[in-house]
Scaffold this motif. Structure first.
Motif: not given
Length: 187
Positions: A113-140
């Protein structure tokens, strides 16, 4: 009219036309550059065996991941499209890769389970699957990782940002067909 007057008329036309033509050429080049015309093409994707660092993936060797890996497409859509890429030995279980530029597309199945997944995480649904999006935190960021969090196993898909949403859409379709849905487990 004198002969010298006849000779000056073309010189005047040339003297006026050359700066106008030069201004048009410079404006055209500026528009071309602005539209990305001078941007070098991205390098061709590497297609040789990909070495994948081991990560904690306790369910990678299980039936759920085996079913998912068997159902994954050989090629992924994107800009440009990605073709399957072999893994270097020793190949990690639960991993599939596709050649892309500037970095490959990599899928990992059976993760913890990803540590970034918390009760306040924003999830994106794509074609019926819920995804947690993680980036490296840089502006681009140049890479983005999507983690499917509503299935019997966690699946991470890391893609170059410039490839577009085609890979995550295609993988979502495959996950929806092969992995059982379950409630999202947050802390």
């Amino acid at each position: 009219m004198s002969a010298s007057s006849d000779l000056r008329r073309p010189a005047v036309v040339v003297a006026i036309a050359l700066p106008v033509l030069l201004a048009l050429v410079v404006a055209g080049l500026a528009l071309y550059a602005r539209s990305g015309g001078f941007t070098p093409a991205p390098p061709a994707p590497e297609t040789g065996p990909l070495a994948v660092a081991p990560v904690d993936a306790p369910a990678a060797g299980g039936q759920a991941c085996a079913s998912l890996l068997a159902a994954l497409p050989t090629d992924l859509p994107g800009d440009p499209a990605s073709t399957g890429r072999p893994l270097a030995e020793p190949a990690q279980p639960g991993v599939k890769a596709w050649a892309a530029s500037p970095r490959p597309v990599v899928l990992r199945c059976g993760l913890t389970r990803p540590q970034e997944l918390t009760p306040t995480s924003t999830l994106t649904e794509v074609n019926g699957v819920s995804w947690l999006t993680i980036t490296d935190g840089t502006p681009e960021p140049s890479l983005v990782t999507y983690v499917a969090v509503d299935r019997e196993v966690y699946v991470a898909l890391t893609t170059p940002t410039r490839i577009g949403s085609g890979p995550v859409q295609t993988i979502s379709d495959t996950i929806a067909r092969t992995l059982r849905e379950q409630p999202v487990q947050v802390r």
